[in-house]
Design a protein around this motif. Structure first.
Motif, PDB file in Angstrom:
ATOM      1  N   TYR A 203      17.759 -35.979 104.310  1.00  0.00           N
ATOM      2  CA  TYR A 203      17.351 -36.852 103.197  1.00  0.00           C
ATOM      3  C   TYR A 203      17.291 -36.076 101.907  1.00  0.00           C
ATOM      4  O   TYR A 203      17.264 -34.845 101.887  1.00  0.00           O
ATOM      5  CB  TYR A 203      16.011 -37.533 103.477  1.00  0.00           C
TER       6      TYR A 203
ATOM      7  N   VAL B  39      15.420 -36.593  97.819  1.00  0.00           N
ATOM      8  CA  VAL B  39      14.500 -37.357  96.973  1.00  0.00           C
ATOM      9  C   VAL B  39      14.926 -37.126  95.531  1.00  0.00           C
ATOM     10  O   VAL B  39      15.110 -35.975  95.109  1.00  0.00           O
ATOM     11  CB  VAL B  39      13.039 -36.901  97.171  1.00  0.00           C
TER      12      VAL B  39
ATOM     13  N   THR C 203      13.573 -41.978  97.881  1.00  0.00           N
ATOM     14  CA  THR C 203      13.995 -41.209  99.053  1.00  0.00           C
ATOM     15  C   THR C 203      15.227 -41.870  99.650  1.00  0.00           C
ATOM     16  O   THR C 203      15.250 -43.095  99.825  1.00  0.00           O
ATOM     17  CB  THR C 203      12.873 -41.186 100.114  1.00  0.00           C
TER      18      THR C 203
ATOM     19  N   THR D 282      11.654 -38.342 107.775  1.00  0.00           N
ATOM     20  CA  THR D 282      11.196 -37.353 106.802  1.00  0.00           C
ATOM     21  C   THR D 282      10.167 -36.439 107.487  1.00  0.00           C
ATOM     22  O   THR D 282       9.630 -36.771 108.546  1.00  0.00           O
ATOM     23  CB  THR D 282      10.549 -38.027 105.575  1.00  0.00           C
ATOM     24  N   ARG D 283       9.890 -35.320 106.852  1.00  0.00           N
ATOM     25  CA  ARG D 283       8.922 -34.384 107.420  1.00  0.00           C
ATOM     26  C   ARG D 283       7.561 -35.069 107.590  1.00  0.00           C
ATOM     27  O   ARG D 283       6.930 -34.961 108.630  1.00  0.00           O
ATOM     28  CB  ARG D 283       8.762 -33.179 106.482  1.00  0.00           C
ATOM     29  N   GLY D 284       7.184 -35.796 106.582  1.00  0.00           N
ATOM     30  CA  GLY D 284       5.886 -36.492 106.614  1.00  0.00           C
ATOM     31  C   GLY D 284       4.788 -35.581 106.101  1.00  0.00           C
ATOM     32  O   GLY D 284       4.857 -34.364 106.241  1.00  0.00           O
ATOM     33  N   HIS D 285       3.813 -36.187 105.496  1.00  0.00           N
ATOM     34  CA  HIS D 285       2.730 -35.390 104.900  1.00  0.00           C
ATOM     35  C   HIS D 285       1.511 -36.255 104.633  1.00  0.00           C
ATOM     36  O   HIS D 285       1.577 -37.487 104.664  1.00  0.00           O
ATOM     37  CB  HIS D 285       3.194 -34.779 103.562  1.00  0.00           C
TER      38      HIS D 285
ATOM     39  N   HIS E  18      -1.447 -36.234 101.412  1.00  0.00           N
ATOM     40  CA  HIS E  18      -1.519 -35.654 100.070  1.00  0.00           C
ATOM     41  C   HIS E  18      -2.523 -34.503 100.032  1.00  0.00           C
ATOM     42  O   HIS E  18      -3.538 -34.523 100.727  1.00  0.00           O
ATOM     43  CB  HIS E  18      -1.862 -36.732  99.041  1.00  0.00           C
TER      44      HIS E  18
ATOM     45  N   GLU F 288      -0.717 -44.232  97.539  1.00  0.00           N
ATOM     46  CA  GLU F 288       0.696 -44.295  97.137  1.00  0.00           C
ATOM     47  C   GLU F 288       1.248 -45.679  97.480  1.00  0.00           C
ATOM     48  O   GLU F 288       0.741 -46.345  98.380  1.00  0.00           O
ATOM     49  CB  GLU F 288       1.475 -43.211  97.907  1.00  0.00           C
TER      50      GLU F 288
ATOM     51  N   HIS G 131       1.948 -40.025 106.047  1.00  0.00           N
ATOM     52  CA  HIS G 131       3.039 -41.000 106.030  1.00  0.00           C
ATOM     53  C   HIS G 131       4.390 -40.337 106.220  1.00  0.00           C
ATOM     54  O   HIS G 131       4.623 -39.228 105.751  1.00  0.00           O
ATOM     55  CB  HIS G 131       3.009 -41.842 104.761  1.00  0.00           C
TER      56      HIS G 131
ATOM     57  N   ALA H 126       9.072 -44.708  95.805  1.00  0.00           N
ATOM     58  CA  ALA H 126       7.665 -44.330  95.973  1.00  0.00           C
ATOM     59  C   ALA H 126       7.043 -44.082  94.602  1.00  0.00           C
ATOM     60  O   ALA H 126       7.693 -43.543  93.702  1.00  0.00           O
ATOM     61  CB  ALA H 126       7.564 -43.068  96.830  1.00  0.00           C
TER      62      ALA H 126
ATOM     63  N   HIS I 148       1.409 -32.454  97.920  1.00  0.00           N
ATOM     64  CA  HIS I 148       1.825 -32.687  99.309  1.00  0.00           C
ATOM     65  C   HIS I 148       1.270 -31.578 100.194  1.00  0.00           C
ATOM     66  O   HIS I 148       1.420 -30.407  99.865  1.00  0.00           O
ATOM     67  CB  HIS I 148       3.356 -32.701  99.420  1.00  0.00           C
TER      68      HIS I 148
ATOM     69  N   TYR J 150       1.854 -30.221 103.810  1.00  0.00           N
ATOM     70  CA  TYR J 150       2.723 -30.347 104.985  1.00  0.00           C
ATOM     71  C   TYR J 150       2.132 -29.656 106.212  1.00  0.00           C
ATOM     72  O   TYR J 150       2.740 -29.653 107.272  1.00  0.00           O
ATOM     73  CB  TYR J 150       4.113 -29.785 104.670  1.00  0.00           C
TER      74      TYR J 150
HETATM   75  C1  PAN Z   1       7.615 -39.354  99.049  1.00  0.00           C
HETATM   76  C2  PAN Z   1       8.056 -38.245 100.022  1.00  0.00           C
HETATM   77  C3  PAN Z   1       9.538 -38.316 100.408  1.00  0.00           C
HETATM   78  C4  PAN Z   1       9.977 -37.143 101.312  1.00  0.00           C
HETATM   79  O1  PAN Z   1       8.215 -39.204  97.798  1.00  0.00           O
HETATM   80  O2  PAN Z   1       7.740 -36.995  99.451  1.00  0.00           O
HETATM   81  O3  PAN Z   1       9.759 -39.508 101.115  1.00  0.00           O
HETATM   82  O4  PAN Z   1       9.102 -36.966 102.391  1.00  0.00           O
HETATM   83  P1  PAN Z   1       8.380 -35.564 102.656  1.00  0.00           P
HETATM   84  O5  PAN Z   1       7.678 -35.207 101.365  1.00  0.00           O
HETATM   85  O6  PAN Z   1       7.407 -35.827 103.757  1.00  0.00           O
HETATM   86  O7  PAN Z   1       9.438 -34.559 102.982  1.00  0.00           O
HETATM   87  C5  PAN Z   1       6.106 -39.294  99.006  1.00  0.00           C
HETATM   88  O8  PAN Z   1       5.460 -39.713  99.929  1.00  0.00           O
HETATM   89  N1  PAN Z   1       5.526 -38.689  97.971  1.00  0.00           N
HETATM   90  O9  PAN Z   1       4.171 -38.553  97.926  1.00  0.00           O
END
Ligand code: PAN
Ligand code: ZN
Length: 190
Positions: free
Chosen positions: A52, A54, A71, A85-88, A90, A97, A136, A150, A158, A160
């Motif tokens: 992916y 962004v 994204t 996506t990796r997911g995170h 905040h 968000e 997410h 987003a 973020h 991770y």
């Molecule tokens: C999005 C994410 C985007 C990529 O813009 O950053 O989808 O995913 P990862 O950051 O998990 O790699 C968002 O949620 N921003 O806060």
């Protein structure tokens, strides 16, 4: 006479963002090494496979400002597991968000601090409120590119690592018919 400016343009049908100098970040399979459940299936694919990217409008990053980014998540699988996506969560975990589905089909995986997961369908026009303290991740369960807009507070950041070793409690795999089905991450036979 003052000429009105043309602002950046988001094509809601294609997800293309233009008319501004964008900040872009691309994520490959190598960047997510070990995230997918099946290491053998991962080894078959090129580590350079782009999962992916962004595209973000540059913000000033200050308190009170908002970021916006789109994204673009490719369609594909690592073994049976759909690209994601990796997911995170905040870094300022209380910061919320919004996601908006633009094109393609997929799932938004949400997980709260107690480890409780919720999935929402993502499709053109879908609106997703992601409350604070909720991790997410996007999953592309379709056969075409999934793109989602987003909007989030610039101060959110973020994190991770906060998900720890266990990560998300749910994985999205393709069944024999290619349709998505869910397994818990500790389930065998993936
Ligand atoms: C999005 C994410 C985007 C990529 O813009 O950053 O989808 O995913 P990862 O950051 O998990 O790699 C968002 O949620 N921003 O806060
Ligand atoms: Zn986020």
């Amino acid at each position: 006479m003052m000429t009105p400016m043309i602002p950046p343009i988001l094509n809601f049908a294609t997800g293309n963002l233009g008319g501004a100098e964008l900040v872009e970040k691309s994520t490959t399979l190598a960047d997510l090494q070990g995230l997918f459940a099946d290491p053998h299936a991962e080894a078959v694919l090129s580590p350079d496979t782009q999962l992916y990217r962004v595209a973000m409008l540059p913000g000033n990053g200050g308190e009170g400002d908002l970021n916006m980014g789109v994204t673009y998540l490719e369609a594909g699988r690592v073994g049976q597991e759909f690209f994601m996506t990796r997911g995170h969560i905040h870094a300022r975990a209380e910061q919320a968000e919004y996601y908006f589905g633009l094109c393609g089909r997929g799932l938004l995986l949400l997980q709260d601090m107690a480890g409780v997961c919720l999935l929402e369908q993502v499709f053109p026009g879908s609106v997703h409120h992601i409350p604070g303290h909720v991790a997410h991740r996007l999953v592309n369960t379709g056969e075409t590119l999934l793109s989602a807009l987003a909007v989030w507070p610039a101060i959110a950041g973020h994190d991770y690592n906060a998900m720890g070793e266990c990560g998300f409690a749910v994985r999205v795999l393709a069944g024999e018919d290619g349709m998505p089905h869910l397994v818990t991450s500790d389930q065998q036979g993936m």
